[in-house]
Every structure is written in C-alpha cells, then in structure tokens.
Design an enzyme around this catalytic site. Structure first.
Site, mmCIF file in Angstrom:
data_model
loop_
_atom_site.group_PDB
_atom_site.id
_atom_site.type_symbol
_atom_site.label_atom_id
_atom_site.label_comp_id
_atom_site.label_asym_id
_atom_site.label_seq_id
_atom_site.Cartn_x
_atom_site.Cartn_y
_atom_site.Cartn_z
ATOM 1 N N GLY A 1 12.232 -39.049 -0.425
ATOM 2 C CA GLY A 1 11.593 -40.034 -1.261
ATOM 3 C C GLY A 1 10.251 -40.489 -0.712
ATOM 4 C CD1 TRP B 1 13.190 -36.050 -17.613
ATOM 5 C CD2 TRP B 1 12.871 -35.848 -15.406
ATOM 6 N NE1 TRP B 1 14.325 -35.510 -17.072
ATOM 7 C CE2 TRP B 1 14.149 -35.376 -15.723
ATOM 8 C CE3 TRP B 1 12.449 -35.811 -14.084
ATOM 9 C CZ2 TRP B 1 15.028 -34.889 -14.755
ATOM 10 C CZ3 TRP B 1 13.317 -35.316 -13.137
ATOM 11 C CH2 TRP B 1 14.577 -34.865 -13.465
ATOM 12 C CD GLU C 1 -1.281 -2.340 2.121
ATOM 13 O OE1 GLU C 1 -2.055 -3.009 2.831
ATOM 14 O OE2 GLU C 1 -0.057 -2.586 2.037
#
Length: 376
Positions: A294, A165, A46
C-alpha cells in the site's frame, strides 16, 4: 525494426535473466525468417531466426536485431559467430548491450569480419523494452519499481476508503502486463488483509504467478484462522513473506508448514530494511520486483531512496479533499530542487487515463521528517 520489437514483446517476461530480443532476416525487401529469445538456457533470437530460414541467407540479406548480438560463448555460443558463419553481410541493430564489459564489442567483431553494421535504429524503444534486464546487468541489483493509480490530485482513495476503481479497465489490464514482466510482485500486510489479492498476472486469458512478496514485519497476516489466499491457493509455494524476528517464530513455522517461504530479515524494529531486501533478491537472482501497495510501503521505499522506477496511472477524477488518501507521504521538501523527480519519462494513454512512468531521481538533499540527509 518495429517488427523485431513485436517479436521481442511476444516473449514478454519469459526470458529472465536474459533480455527479450527480436530478430528477423530480410531478403529483397521481404521478411523471410524471424526469431525471439527462448526461455533461459535456450537459443537466442539470432540463432532461431537463422534456424527458421532453413538454408543459407541470400548474399543481399539483412538481419535486424533489437539488441547488440552477444560476443561471448555462454551456454548457447556467441551469436556474432553464428551471424558471421551464416554469410550475412549487413546487420541493423536497435540498442547496444548495456553490459559495460560487452557494450560495442559485438559490433566490433562483426565489422572485423567485413559485415556492415548499422546501430541506433529505434534505440529508445529497444532500450525501454528491457527495463528489468538493463538495471540488473548494469547495477548488479534488482530493479525495484512501484505502481500507483491516482486521481488528478494524487489520491488513491476517498476519505471513506472507496477506491474501486479509480482507473479504467484498460489501465488495469496494462498493470497485469507489467506484472507479467517482473519476476516478483510485492505488497504490504495491510493490502493483503484489506483486499486479499491474488497477485497474479492475467494476460490474454492465461494466468501466471510471479514471486509474491508480502511485507509483514509482525506477521499480522498469519494471526487469523482464515488465511489470505496467497498462503493457500495453488500458487502458495510462490509466496515469500518478508518479515523480522519481531513477528514470532511460531508464525514463521506456521507459514513454512503451509509451504510458504519466509525471509526473516535482521532489524531492530518491525520494519524491513529495503537495502537488505534488495541484496537478498540479488542473492536469489530475482532481477526485478513490482511494488503495488500500500501507500505506506511505497512511501517508505521512497524515503529510503530505494525505489528505482515508478508507474503512475492518472484518472480524470478530482477529489479536492485533504482527508482523501494520498499515495506518497513522509517527505518535507522546502524547494523544488529537493523534490524527487522522474527521468527517461514515457507517456501512454488508456482511454481517458494516462500513464506516466520513469526512472526515479533523488535530490542531493532530501528532507525526510524534517531531517536533511546528504548523499554520501
């Protein structure tokens, strides 16, 4: 308000422990000044918008804010007072301050000064912007989140371990964006030994390093002479190994001599209690940690009922192999009402991949290793 959200996102991850806020001033239907929260200790959005205007706003000016303006002095002064002093007579706000001690107070202050206040504009989007801050300020604890990249049947790797991937490049880029938001990122020892990850956020050609947590109760990652890169690279002082006394003080000293931080947590076993880790993060004012693996580490988080938020990227692949590796294990629900669920869900598509993310909600009775644990 959508432009105000863009402004807030422009300081993504750079304002901790403060929220990201976007602010702009509109006069005669035209944006004349903008601001976004400065890093911790700097001006709020602001004040920056008012400063950017360079002069008193016109009488018909409206200020748009993604979050309720602060009404307490703090280090930069109350933003409500700055708005009142500017002469602005209309303020439009997205989200209410999540702090129960302050929620709505800023609106009351502005209205008492004769300012028209409109609230709840794009409220869901504005609230979602500050996931980490909102949890930190309401729970007074860090947000523990986890990420999983899975096939349609919830697998993270084939039976041979092949996983690169599963998700596409756009999904992986989004992971880096979330890495940039969280003050900390965490992985288990086996992930470090197997993948030797860098654990940095690489966004728009720049690299940023959060606190990098390695959960290694036995300090297996320190045994070999060829140490993982998180212990030796240019960001090694941003690495924190979370371990137990079972790892051996010699290895602790080895890490400390390298400049790596070590948190030795009290534990009767080689496993670190996540509740203790959460409290340590709170003490160190680390407001959020993003767990990337993991599978065992993330599953333990769920079994301990310590995971707060979950990101699941799902690719259009199907293994249909019960020997492929799953991301979650260790629960034994017998009925649907014993399942862990997500709430406040958000969906997003990245090409053919889909992201589902949401707040983790645990059942009243959760079957863990054939034992029912009741919520107390």
């Amino acid at each position: 308000m959508r432009r105000a959200l863009e402004l807030a996102r422009s300081v993504w991850g750079a304002t901790h422990p403060n929220p990201m806020v976007g602010a702009l001033i509109v006069e005669e239907g035209r944006i004349v000044a903008e601001g976004a929260t400065a890093p911790d200790g700097g001006p709020h959005a602001e004040r920056l918008a008012l400063l950017a205007r360079g002069k008193a706003p016109r009488p018909d000016a409206t200020m748009y804010l993604t979050l309720e303006p602060c009404s307490t002095e703090g280090r930069t002064g109350a933003c409500t007072e700055a708005i009142i002093a500017s002469g602005i007579k209309r303020v439009v706000v997205g989200a209410t301050d999540p702090n129960p001690a302050h929620a709505g107070r800023g609106f009351d202050v502005l209205r008492a000064a004769g300012i028209e206040v409109v609230t709840g504009v794009l409220e869901t989007e504005c609230n979602d912007l500050n996931l980490v801050f909102n949890h930190w300020i309401t729970a007074e604890q860090p947000l523990l989140a986890a990420k999983a990249a899975v096939t349609l049947d919830g697998k993270i790797a084939s039976r041979s371990g092949d996983s690169r991937w599963i998700t596409n490049e756009r999904s992986r880029a989004d992971v880096h964006r979330w890495r940039r938001l969280f003050p900390g990122i965490a992985v288990g020892a086996m992930t470090v030994l197997r993948d030797n990850p860098r654990l940095t956020a690489r966004v728009d050609g720049t690299e940023w390093c959060p606190w990098r947590f390695v959960f290694d109760g036995l300090l297996r990652t320190v045994v070999d002479q060829n140490l993982p890169r998180v212990y030796t690279d240019e960001f090694h002082e941003r690495t924190i190994v979370v371990t137990t006394a079972h790892g051996g003080l010699g290895y602790v000293r080895k890490l400390q001599d390298l400049g790596v931080k070590v948190w030795v947590m009290n534990s009767a076993t080689q496993r670190v209690a996540f509740a203790d880790f959460r409290q340590k993060c709170a003490t160190e004012r680390i407001s959020g940690v993003y767990f990337e693996g993991g599978a065992q580490l993330i599953s333990e988080l769920v079994r301990a009922r310590q995971l707060d938020y979950l990101f699941v990227y799902r690719a259009p692949l199907l293994f249909a192999d019960d020997k492929a590796r799953s991301i979650f294990s260790g629960l034994r629900p017998e009925r649907l009402d014993q399942a862990v669920r997500l709430a406040d869900i958000r969906h997003e598509a990245f090409g053919d991949d889909e992201l589902m993310r949401g707040r983790v909600v645990y059942p009243e009775k959760m079957m863990v290793d054939e034992t029912v644990f009741n919520v107390r």
